[in-house]
Scaffold this motif. Structure first.
Motif, PDB file in Angstrom:
ATOM      1  N   GLU A 166     -11.196   6.056 -11.474  1.00  0.00           N
ATOM      2  CA  GLU A 166      -9.239   6.263 -10.243  1.00  0.00           C
ATOM      3  C   GLU A 166      -9.341   4.731 -10.092  1.00  0.00           C
ATOM      4  O   GLU A 166     -10.004   4.124  -8.845  1.00  0.00           O
ATOM      5  N   LYS A 167      -8.174   3.794 -10.366  1.00  0.00           N
ATOM      6  CA  LYS A 167      -8.029   2.614  -9.342  1.00  0.00           C
ATOM      7  C   LYS A 167      -5.885   2.396  -9.350  1.00  0.00           C
ATOM      8  O   LYS A 167      -5.167   2.436  -9.825  1.00  0.00           O
ATOM      9  N   HIS A 168      -6.011   2.320  -8.289  1.00  0.00           N
ATOM     10  CA  HIS A 168      -4.967   1.575  -7.142  1.00  0.00           C
ATOM     11  C   HIS A 168      -4.106   1.113  -7.479  1.00  0.00           C
ATOM     12  O   HIS A 168      -4.588   0.171  -6.355  1.00  0.00           O
ATOM     13  N   ALA A 169      -3.823   0.967  -8.218  1.00  0.00           N
ATOM     14  CA  ALA A 169      -3.124  -0.856  -8.766  1.00  0.00           C
ATOM     15  C   ALA A 169      -2.311  -1.810  -7.818  1.00  0.00           C
ATOM     16  O   ALA A 169      -2.368  -3.019  -7.312  1.00  0.00           O
ATOM     17  N   LEU A 170      -1.263  -0.657  -7.774  1.00  0.00           N
ATOM     18  CA  LEU A 170       0.147  -0.876  -6.230  1.00  0.00           C
ATOM     19  C   LEU A 170       0.108   0.113  -5.492  1.00  0.00           C
ATOM     20  O   LEU A 170      -0.038   1.564  -6.171  1.00  0.00           O
ATOM     21  N   THR A 173      -0.975   4.394 -10.121  1.00  0.00           N
ATOM     22  CA  THR A 173      -2.904   4.394 -10.099  1.00  0.00           C
ATOM     23  C   THR A 173      -3.243   4.632 -11.561  1.00  0.00           C
ATOM     24  O   THR A 173      -2.841   5.077 -12.341  1.00  0.00           O
ATOM     25  N   PHE A 174      -4.431   4.026 -12.240  1.00  0.00           N
ATOM     26  CA  PHE A 174      -4.978   4.054 -13.093  1.00  0.00           C
ATOM     27  C   PHE A 174      -5.782   4.732 -13.783  1.00  0.00           C
ATOM     28  O   PHE A 174      -6.768   4.988 -12.506  1.00  0.00           O
ATOM     29  N   GLY A 175      -6.146   5.841 -14.090  1.00  0.00           N
ATOM     30  CA  GLY A 175      -6.771   6.281 -14.589  1.00  0.00           C
ATOM     31  C   GLY A 175      -7.510   7.290 -13.219  1.00  0.00           C
ATOM     32  O   GLY A 175      -8.387   7.804 -13.232  1.00  0.00           O
ATOM     33  N   SER A 182      -5.876 -13.139  -5.758  1.00  0.00           N
ATOM     34  CA  SER A 182      -7.565 -13.283  -6.631  1.00  0.00           C
ATOM     35  C   SER A 182      -6.908 -12.285  -7.789  1.00  0.00           C
ATOM     36  O   SER A 182      -6.322 -11.413  -7.617  1.00  0.00           O
ATOM     37  N   ASN A 183      -8.126 -12.301  -8.076  1.00  0.00           N
ATOM     38  CA  ASN A 183      -8.535 -11.366  -9.765  1.00  0.00           C
ATOM     39  C   ASN A 183      -8.782 -10.316  -8.695  1.00  0.00           C
ATOM     40  O   ASN A 183      -8.878  -9.600  -8.385  1.00  0.00           O
ATOM     41  N   GLY A 184      -7.376  -9.000 -10.034  1.00  0.00           N
ATOM     42  CA  GLY A 184      -7.677  -7.798  -9.774  1.00  0.00           C
ATOM     43  C   GLY A 184      -6.544  -7.359  -8.760  1.00  0.00           C
ATOM     44  O   GLY A 184      -5.884  -5.910  -7.850  1.00  0.00           O
ATOM     45  N   ALA A 185      -5.912  -8.178  -8.008  1.00  0.00           N
ATOM     46  CA  ALA A 185      -4.957  -8.158  -7.181  1.00  0.00           C
ATOM     47  C   ALA A 185      -3.912  -7.122  -7.534  1.00  0.00           C
ATOM     48  O   ALA A 185      -3.528  -6.344  -5.839  1.00  0.00           O
ATOM     49  N   GLY A 186      -3.617  -7.537  -8.658  1.00  0.00           N
ATOM     50  CA  GLY A 186      -2.715  -6.229  -9.011  1.00  0.00           C
ATOM     51  C   GLY A 186      -1.074  -6.850 -10.310  1.00  0.00           C
ATOM     52  O   GLY A 186       0.024  -6.377 -10.295  1.00  0.00           O
ATOM     53  N   LYS A 187      -1.497  -8.350  -9.875  1.00  0.00           N
ATOM     54  CA  LYS A 187      -0.688  -9.136 -10.273  1.00  0.00           C
ATOM     55  C   LYS A 187       0.338  -9.180 -12.066  1.00  0.00           C
ATOM     56  O   LYS A 187       1.576  -8.850 -12.278  1.00  0.00           O
ATOM     57  N   SER A 188      -0.303  -8.923 -12.699  1.00  0.00           N
ATOM     58  CA  SER A 188      -0.460  -8.291 -14.144  1.00  0.00           C
ATOM     59  C   SER A 188       0.032  -7.166 -14.351  1.00  0.00           C
ATOM     60  O   SER A 188       1.571  -6.551 -14.853  1.00  0.00           O
ATOM     61  N   THR A 189      -0.339  -5.725 -13.189  1.00  0.00           N
ATOM     62  CA  THR A 189       0.226  -4.793 -13.435  1.00  0.00           C
ATOM     63  C   THR A 189       1.603  -4.398 -12.555  1.00  0.00           C
ATOM     64  O   THR A 189       2.762  -3.677 -13.379  1.00  0.00           O
ATOM     65  N   PHE A 190       1.781  -5.417 -12.075  1.00  0.00           N
ATOM     66  CA  PHE A 190       3.352  -5.326 -11.135  1.00  0.00           C
ATOM     67  C   PHE A 190       4.688  -6.185 -12.232  1.00  0.00           C
ATOM     68  O   PHE A 190       5.259  -4.947 -12.480  1.00  0.00           O
TER      69      PHE A 190
END
Ligand SMILES: Nc1ncnc2c1ncn2[C@@H]1O[C@H](COP(=O)(O)OP(=O)(O)O)[C@@H](O)[C@H]1O
Ligand SMILES: [Mg+2]
Lengths: 265, 297
Positions: free
Chosen positions: A18-22, A10-12, A40-48
């Motif tokens: 607040e963003k629950h990215a994964l 979770t970011f922020g 898609s964009n913002g799906a969480g790929k980079s975060t993963f």
């Protein structure tokens, strides 16, 4: 081998942004498997990928790489196990340092760095041989600053750098997205060759469904922080881009989407 | 310019060459704008002077001065890395604190070294005039520092330090503990500055808490002059450039001060130096702007 058990990021946290990215990723990637990742964009790929590399620490769940529990390890500590190539050709190397200095940096990945010369005679020769194998003529430019290379050349050198320290896991985050199509093809072919020759366990994020199906052994689709599609083997071999789109649409509750909305980012 | 003034300028240029190299390490290699040197220079002078008066061996006293400077650097690095205080502010905090510390170390605002042995003492009376011995000895020390530092920056550890300054994200992805390299680099930078302070005290025969004011600007001026006269990519040459820049800067100052027609006084030095550094920082921007407007047309 990578084992990911129910990780959350979770970011922020606690802020309005607040963003629950994964949201609970569960995955086992056997040694030597080449996995492509779409979404898609913002799906969480980079975060993963970042959570595998240590850039972001999972607040819940567990990550094990080659049997070691790395959940709490930071990026430098994981670097001995994991090599990466970034989307931005500028990000993965030091523009102000020479090609051979960049290679020396990568060759010491995961090792203690002491006061031995970074570029002894032996080592220089080793680097020259390795870079000559790229077939780009860079072996005569080892003293050039990295910043003088084109984007494609930099990505090629970054891929080579990923193999210098003998780590077995390679993370590629849209590493061809900033390149023109011909250069992207060259870098992709090089990727395939390097992954095969070094038997690397690879995760490659791509914005192209075509690439996702053409390269590697297994394809993951991420959506809103979850793995919504995980195909390999015959099932995957039978898939085509339209199938993939349809599967994706079903995941989103039957909403029709075009390839483009998936391509963006 | 008299011969004495000429060698005097070279001597002080060589002393401040160590500051210039320290500033090059922080500003250029680590990309960490560090103003701690305004405090670590007089700290080095103070520690050295007090130890000399206590009868400590001058080389040991100089080493202690370098270590004290390094400790000051570690404080700044800790404030920044550990507690996330902006690097400039972190270094200003240390610098201000050091003013009090330096007064404590000396027990008063200045200390005179009258009969104490210094690192220079063994070389006096060998037939070479004192005003030439001093730059020779300081020059030898600077040469050793440059050689060691060039070798260090070519090592695996040194290369990782350079990567930390150029692209910290990449460095971390290559397994470099960037925090550790910032600690080491800022400590080294201020250690060299502390050593410069020690040499200043020994060549000038005193330590004074006010000698630190403007050290950073003088160091920057030397780095910039060096980069202009010796635009080298190779690291060893860049270090030599710092030394050359520091000496040239002092010679220029000497010329300006001794030319009566300009009417400058020694007290105008900080103003002149600040203007010089500001101009040197502004010029590249103006040039780039001129170029881009030309292209736009
Ligand atoms: N450092 C960050 N701080 C705050 N939010 C972030 C950060 N990184 C990513 N995000 C958010 O997390 C979500 C997933 O981002 P990301 O993993 O970059 O997606 P992808 O790579 O699939 O396009 C996005 O909503 C993004 O805005
Ligand atoms: Mg992304």
């Amino acid at each position: 081998m990578i084992v990911v058990e129910d990780i959350h990021v979770t970011f922020g946290r606690g802020t309005p942004l607040e963003k629950h990215a994964l949201r609970g990723v569960d995955l086992t990637i056997p040694e030597g498997e080449f996995v492509t990742v779409i979404g898609s964009n913002g799906a969480g790929k980079s975060t993963f990928l970042g959570s595998l590399a240590g850039d972001v620490l999972a607040e819940q769940g567990r990550i094990a790489i080659d049997g070691a529990d790395v959940t709490r390890w930071d990026t430098p500590r994981r670097a001995g196990l994991v090599a990466r190539v970034f989307q931005d050709p500028m990000a993965g190397s030091c523009a102000a340092l020479t090609i051979e200095e960049n290679m020396a940096l990568a060759a010491a990945r995961g090792r203690r760095r002491g006061l031995a010369l970074a570029l002894g005679g032996e080592r220089r020769k080793g680097f020259r041989d390795r870079i000559a194998a790229l077939g780009l003529g860079l072996e005569n430019r080892l003293h050039d600053r990295m910043g003088l290379l084109s984007g494609g050349q930099r990505q090629a050198v970054s891929l080579l750098m990923a193999t210098l320290a003998g780590s077995k896991i390679l993370l590629l985050d849209e590493h061809t997205a900033a390149l023109d199509p011909a250069t992207a093809d060259f870098v992709l072919d090089l990727t395939r060759r390097i992954v095969r020759d070094n038997r690397l366990t690879t995760l490659m994020v791509t914005h192209s469904m075509r690439q996702a199906l053409d390269y590697g052994d297994r394809t993951l689709m991420l959506h809103e922080g979850r793995v919504v599609l995980d195909v390999a083997g015959d099932e995957r071999a039978g898939l085509d881009v339209p199938h993939l789109l349809a599967l994706f649409a079903k995941q989103r509750g039957g909403v029709e989407i075009s390839d483009d909305s998936l391509l963006i980012g | 310019m008299s011969e004495i003034a000429l060698f005097g300028a070279i001597e002080i240029g060589l002393v401040y060459a160590l500051v210039a190299i320290g500033v090059y390490l922080s500003f250029r290699i680590l990309d960490f704008p560090d103003l701690t040197v305004d405090g670590s220079f007089p700290l080095g002078a103070a520690v050295c002077a007090v130890l000399l008066i206590a009868g400590v061996n001058p080389w040991l006293a100089s080493l202690a001065a370098a270590l004290a400077g390094a400790a000051a650097g570690l404080v700044t690095a800790t404030l920044n890395v550990r507690f996330k205080i902006l690097h400039l502010l972190a270094s200003i905090l240390t610098m201000i604190a050091l003013f009090s510390v330096n007064l404590r170390v000396m027990g008063r605002p200045n200390v005179a070294l009258l009969m104490q042995d210094t690192v220079l003492t063994p070389f006096y009376g060998l037939g070479v005039p004192d005003h030439i011995v001093r730059p020779l000895v300081v020059g030898a020390i600077v040469a050793v520092v440059v050689a060691l530092l060039a070798r260090f920056l070519g090592s695996e550890f040194g290369l990782a330090m350079r990567a930390t300054g150029v692209n910290a994200r990449m460095a971390r992805a290559q397994g470099v503990d960037t925090d550790a390299h910032i600690y080491a680099g800022i400590a080294l930078s201020n250690g060299l500055t502390g050593l410069a302070g020690a040499l200043f005290a020994q060549t000038n025969g005193f330590a004074d808490v006010t000698t630190g004011i403007g050290t950073i600007v003088v160091g920057l001026a030397a780095v910039i002059v060096g980069e202009t006269v010796l635009p080298a990519r190779a690291l060893a040459l860049a270090l030599v450039g710092c030394v050359a820049g520091s000496i040239l800067y002092r010679l220029a100052v000497q010329v300006a001060l001794s030319a009566d027609s300009i009417g400058l006084q020694a007290s105008d030095l900080n103003l002149v130096t600040a203007v010089l550094v500001a101009v040197a920082l502004i010029l590249p921007r103006l040039k780039a702007k001129a170029r881009s407007t030309r292209v736009a047309r």
